[in-house]
Design a protein around this motif. Structure first.
Motif, mmCIF file in Angstrom:
data_model
loop_
_atom_site.group_PDB
_atom_site.id
_atom_site.type_symbol
_atom_site.label_atom_id
_atom_site.label_comp_id
_atom_site.label_asym_id
_atom_site.label_seq_id
_atom_site.Cartn_x
_atom_site.Cartn_y
_atom_site.Cartn_z
ATOM 1 N N SER A 182 0.837 -1.199 0.000
ATOM 2 C CA SER A 182 0.000 0.000 0.000
ATOM 3 C C SER A 182 0.873 1.251 0.000
ATOM 4 O O SER A 182 2.038 1.213 0.387
ATOM 5 C CB SER A 182 -0.929 0.014 1.220
ATOM 6 O OG SER A 182 -0.173 0.093 2.419
ATOM 7 N N VAL A 183 0.265 2.360 -0.429
ATOM 8 C CA VAL A 183 0.912 3.674 -0.381
ATOM 9 C C VAL A 183 -0.112 4.669 0.147
ATOM 10 O O VAL A 183 -1.222 4.757 -0.380
ATOM 11 C CB VAL A 183 1.421 4.127 -1.764
ATOM 12 C CG1 VAL A 183 2.067 5.511 -1.662
ATOM 13 C CG2 VAL A 183 2.413 3.116 -2.345
ATOM 14 N N ALA A 199 4.690 10.543 1.387
ATOM 15 C CA ALA A 199 4.140 9.217 1.087
ATOM 16 C C ALA A 199 4.773 8.162 1.988
ATOM 17 O O ALA A 199 5.987 8.185 2.234
ATOM 18 C CB ALA A 199 4.383 8.860 -0.378
ATOM 19 N N VAL A 214 5.222 4.182 1.981
ATOM 20 C CA VAL A 214 5.132 2.997 1.131
ATOM 21 C C VAL A 214 5.322 1.760 2.003
ATOM 22 O O VAL A 214 6.295 1.662 2.756
ATOM 23 C CB VAL A 214 6.203 3.029 0.019
ATOM 24 C CG1 VAL A 214 6.070 1.807 -0.886
ATOM 25 C CG2 VAL A 214 6.090 4.316 -0.786
ATOM 26 N N SER A 215 4.393 0.834 1.908
ATOM 27 C CA SER A 215 4.472 -0.394 2.698
ATOM 28 C C SER A 215 4.474 -1.607 1.771
ATOM 29 O O SER A 215 3.542 -1.799 0.986
ATOM 30 C CB SER A 215 3.282 -0.480 3.666
ATOM 31 O OG SER A 215 3.293 -1.709 4.366
ATOM 32 N N LEU A 263 13.944 1.198 -5.220
ATOM 33 C CA LEU A 263 12.552 1.615 -5.312
ATOM 34 C C LEU A 263 12.446 2.609 -6.456
ATOM 35 O O LEU A 263 13.166 3.612 -6.490
ATOM 36 C CB LEU A 263 12.102 2.273 -4.002
ATOM 37 C CG LEU A 263 10.613 2.223 -3.654
ATOM 38 C CD1 LEU A 263 10.184 0.788 -3.404
ATOM 39 C CD2 LEU A 263 10.332 3.074 -2.425
ATOM 40 N N TRP A 299 9.801 4.950 -9.125
ATOM 41 C CA TRP A 299 8.495 5.580 -9.135
ATOM 42 C C TRP A 299 8.074 5.903 -10.556
ATOM 43 O O TRP A 299 8.902 6.287 -11.393
ATOM 44 C CB TRP A 299 8.519 6.880 -8.329
ATOM 45 C CG TRP A 299 8.846 6.699 -6.885
ATOM 46 C CD1 TRP A 299 10.075 6.438 -6.355
ATOM 47 C CD2 TRP A 299 7.942 6.779 -5.783
ATOM 48 N NE1 TRP A 299 10.001 6.343 -4.998
ATOM 49 C CE2 TRP A 299 8.704 6.558 -4.615
ATOM 50 C CE3 TRP A 299 6.580 7.022 -5.664
ATOM 51 C CZ2 TRP A 299 8.125 6.565 -3.340
ATOM 52 C CZ3 TRP A 299 6.017 7.041 -4.405
ATOM 53 C CH2 TRP A 299 6.780 6.810 -3.252
ATOM 54 N N VAL A 332 4.637 2.675 -7.713
ATOM 55 C CA VAL A 332 5.955 2.483 -7.132
ATOM 56 C C VAL A 332 6.311 1.006 -7.230
ATOM 57 O O VAL A 332 5.461 0.131 -7.059
ATOM 58 C CB VAL A 332 5.997 2.980 -5.668
ATOM 59 C CG1 VAL A 332 5.003 2.221 -4.797
ATOM 60 C CG2 VAL A 332 7.387 2.866 -5.093
#
Length: 808
Positions: free
Chosen positions: A241-242, A262, A264-265, A471, A473, A516
């Motif tokens: 999720s974000v 943000a 980010v998970s 990571l 985007w 992402v």
């Protein structure tokens, strides 16, 4: 000279603190907490009170305010030196003043100072903080409200600057003059499956069929006999999720607090790989301080911490891969190493180590880990065997920040896996050791099994290295992601990954999405996971994501008031002041100058009592030497106060423990349900180490583990037969001698028994079971399917031969 005039009971004498009220709001993976301390001065003279309380090291404290006679006074976050100066000047001028700061010796302990509290005056002090919630192996998000601050050992020359060893009166739980209440709201679009707690709750009210929110409160009558722990189970907790949060409109659009932030998970689905042939140098540092004699929980017949640690250490030794190297250090005020240098893992060295573990006692006084750590780091590296350090402690460790700095300095050549044992273990120490070295941290409380958490970390230490972590985007034109979290160098299977970023540039006015992608390489093969999210930032008055991002930045550079370099100190100070998140170098200060007239006369200091906690009993001890402080909070003792220009600093007023002294602790702990099943009786000819109830599955599995050889095999003998619930004669009669050697037959039976009877403890025996299966294949054992009928008949089981299949 300031002198103490004795201890107060809290029953006959007035105490300034009357109650603590907590409001908890959990949204998905983060918690927002507002804690209000209600004071009232019932005496005829003004008071200065101190209140010390614990908080998770990951908490970002961002607000502190006072409500005095209906008027709100909001504190300012300032450079700590300036805050102290303002506080002292305000007290000298007779004004009401309030100060909130981190302890200089530990980042998870905070001190609240209330000065010039007028006779008859009431004041409510509210502090607010946010924190990420850790994810347990079973998918539960875990929130803990620490209700107990246990005494933590540190060097005597630090005492003037620390509030960790305050000596305050201790009273039975029923005599505590203050109370704790908590109201909680939990919300998530993931859907709430269930909520569990170690404390009594009011009825839980779920909203809607999808149960996206819930409300409840702590049941009335709660006392400070344990931490308040919540386990929240969502339906889709492992989904990536974000969350995008709106910045402060009055700040610059590209600043830390002005730009959208943000969170980010990811929960990376890292493939499982074979670990039984991996090597390394495994060094175990075991706390042998006197407090390790305390029980793991307040329940009757609970294991002592030292016994649980010994049990765990033997399990780890049995689970190590052949060909690796290992050593064990016991530490306290002094330290002892099992071997001068790490030794190769063989049957002989393993047996020698196990015998030494059985003799270990919690007899080494205080807790100083820095010296043995430095000895480990000074040893020459063993080529091809990366260093993996396992630290077990109940959290009373000297020179916390120096220890963290030492581990970080050597982080290029090792990983540290840390374990906090019992409530009160320093989250600052345990989490920081893991974070700065790329390891993981675990906390063992109540009926948590230390063995399962230790084995989880051992499995992670044996994992193949995940490389090229990045990571990327995909965002609309003129919008860029600026990373705030430190570079991620390690990902473990089964571990959640949270990363913070600023979104700088032009956010589209219309509905738009971004993407992402997490990428990494394992065994030369590339993997990636993607998540699409909305680019419409959501407002949050608490700026939760921004504050947590700032906290992660502070943690990467803040190594304590003394130990942080000047360059990093400037960075930490700037981030702290800009975000409003407290650090080692900042403090909140509030001054109430709108009094009818300044407070006159000397201040009186009052102790706030803490509870007696002796294995869950609230009875009074027989004598004062039986009392082993469990501190929840405190203030100073009542004193005869000289003029302020002749006073010691308020830190120096606090009573100090003598150098090398140490005080034991007893706990009521978190309770989890552990299912026990029937098994054979204890073995009379195996030296008893374990303290589990006879007949429990834990006890029987522990006995079986003791019998396993270093290479993974078992010998066929009477001891093994008793563990397996059969006779030695029947085992020999069923032995297919034309096909199998005795050890191969014994090993097959042990593995089958584990699969048939020990499923609930599989996380603890799967590594040593894997060693056994590899040993069978290496010894050319074939035809498992044909042998299973005989083995199942003997053991009265129905296990498939597939358990002996080696994974690719």
């Amino acid at each position: 000279m300031v002198r103490s005039s004795g201890l107060l009971t809290g029953v006959k004498d007035p105490v300034a603190l009357k109650s603590i009220a907590v409001t908890l709001s959990i949204n998905d993976f983060v918690a927002g907490v507002s804690a209000t301390l209600n004071y009232e001065n019932e005496e005829k003279v003004p008071l200065e009170a101190f209140f010390v309380f614990p908080m998770d090291e990951d908490s970002a404290v961002y607000s502190f305010e006072a409500l005095v006679d209906g008027r709100k006074i909001v504190a300012e976050l300032q450079d700590k030196y300036q805050a102290h100066k303002r506080y002292e000047e305000a007290l000298a001028g007779g004004y009401q003043a309030y100060l909130l700061e981190e302890d200089k010796c530990s980042r998870d302990v905070f001190r609240c100072n209330v000065g010039n509290l007028q006779p008859g005056s009431k004041v409510a002090l509210t502090l607010k903080y946010v924190q990420e919630l850790p994810l347990e192996d079973d998918g539960a998000l875990r929130y803990v409200l620490p209700a107990i601050l246990n005494p933590r050992y540190h060097l005597s020359d630090q005492s003037e600057e620390s509030c960790l060893d305050l000596k305050t009166p201790i009273v039975p739980l029923e005599d505590l003059p203050y109370t704790l209440s908590m109201v909680a709201t939990i919300s998530s679009q993931l859907g709430i499956r269930t909520i569990q707690s170690n404390c009594a709750l009011s009825s839980i009210n779920y909203n809607g069929e999808s149960r996206t929110s819930a409300q409840f409160s702590l049941a009335e009558g709660h006392k400070f006999d344990r931490d308040v722990e919540l386990l929240i189970f969502y339906r889709k907790v492992h989904s990536p999720s974000v969350a995008v949060e709106m910045g402060m409109p009055e700040r610059e659009s590209d600043s830390l607090m002005g730009a959208p932030s943000a969170m980010v998970s990811f929960y990376p689905n890292i493939p499982e790989v074979e670990t039984s042939t991996k090597c390394g140098e495994f060094v175990f540092l075991m706390d042998r301080s006197r407090s390790m004699k305390s029980p793991m929980s307040g329940q009757n017949r609970s294991q002592l911490r030292i016994d649980a640690a010994k049990e765990t250490l033997i399990l780890l030794l049995k689970s190590l891969p052949m060909g690796c190297y290992f050593n064990i250090y016991g530490f306290g005020s002094t330290h002892e190493a099992f071997f001068p240098m790490s030794v190769k893992y063989t049957q002989e060295t393993m047996e020698k180590a196990v015998e030494k573990v059985k003799l270990m006692l919690a007899d080494l006084g205080g807790t100083e880990i820095l010296t043995p750590l430095r000895k480990v780091f000074r040893k020459p590296p063993i080529p091809g065997h990366p260093l993996q350090i396992f630290v077990f402690t109940d959290g009373e460790v000297a020179e916390t920040f120096n220890v963290i700095r030492e581990v970080k300095f050597h982080s290029k050549r090792h990983r540290c896996f840390s374990f906090g044992i019992g409530e009160g273990a320093s989250t600052s120490l345990i989490k920081s050791l893991a974070r700065v070295s790329g390891g993981t941290a675990e906390f063992i409380t109540g009926n948590d099994r230390m063995q399962s958490k230790a084995l989880r970390s051992l499995r992670r230490s044996l994992q193949s290295v995940v490389e090229d972590i990045s990571l990327s985007w995909s965002l609309p034109p003129n919008l860029f992601a600026h990373m705030l979290s430190p570079e991620q160098t390690v990902i473990f299977r089964g571990q959640r990954l949270i990363i913070y970023s600023l979104l700088v540039g032009q956010i589209p006015q219309e509905e738009a999405t971004g993407e992402v992608c997490l990428q990494y390489t394992l065994h030369g093969k590339s993997y990636e996971e993607k998540v699409t999210f909305s680019l419409q930032p959501k407002p949050d008055d608490n700026l939760t994501i921004h504050r947590l991002a700032a906290k992660s930045m502070i943690q990467a550079k803040d190594f304590g008031f003394r130990e942080t370099t000047m360059i990093f100190k400037r960075d930490v100070l700037d981030i702290s002041l800009e975000s409003g998140v407290m650090s080692s170098f900042t403090a909140f200060v509030a001054i109430n100058k709108e009094l009818n007239e300044p407070v006159q006369g000397p201040l009186l200091h009052r102790d706030i009592p803490r509870p007696i906690l002796l294995g869950g009993s609230s009875a009074r001890p027989r004598n004062s030497s039986d009392v082993l402080p469990m501190v929840l909070p405190c203030s100073g003792a009542p004193v005869s106060q000289p003029p302020r220009n002749m006073q010691m600093s308020y830190c120096a007023i606090m009573a100090r423990m003598p150098e090398g002294s140490h005080q034991e602790r007893y706990y009521n702990q978190r309770m989890k349900c552990v299912i026990h099943t029937d098994s054979p009786p204890d073995l009379p000819n195996i030296r008893k180490l374990h303290t589990y109830e006879k007949g429990s599955m834990e006890h029987t599995v522990a006995q079986l583990i003791l019998l396993q050889n270093a290479n993974g095999s078992w010998d066929m003998n009477e001891d093994l037969a008793k563990v397996l619930g059969t006779s030695f004669e029947d085992m020999k009669a069923a032995h297919p001698t034309e096909v199998l050697e005795p050890s191969a037959w014994a090993t097959m039976l042990a593995v089958i028994w584990l699969h048939a009877n020990g499923k609930d403890l599989k996380c603890e025996w799967e590594l040593l079971e894997r060693k056994a299966v590899v040993w069978l294949h290496n010894n050319a054992v074939r035809g498992f399917t044909n042998l299973m009928r005989t083995a199942n008949k003997l053991l009265k089981t129905s296990v498939s031969s597939s358990i002996f299949t080696l994974k690719d």
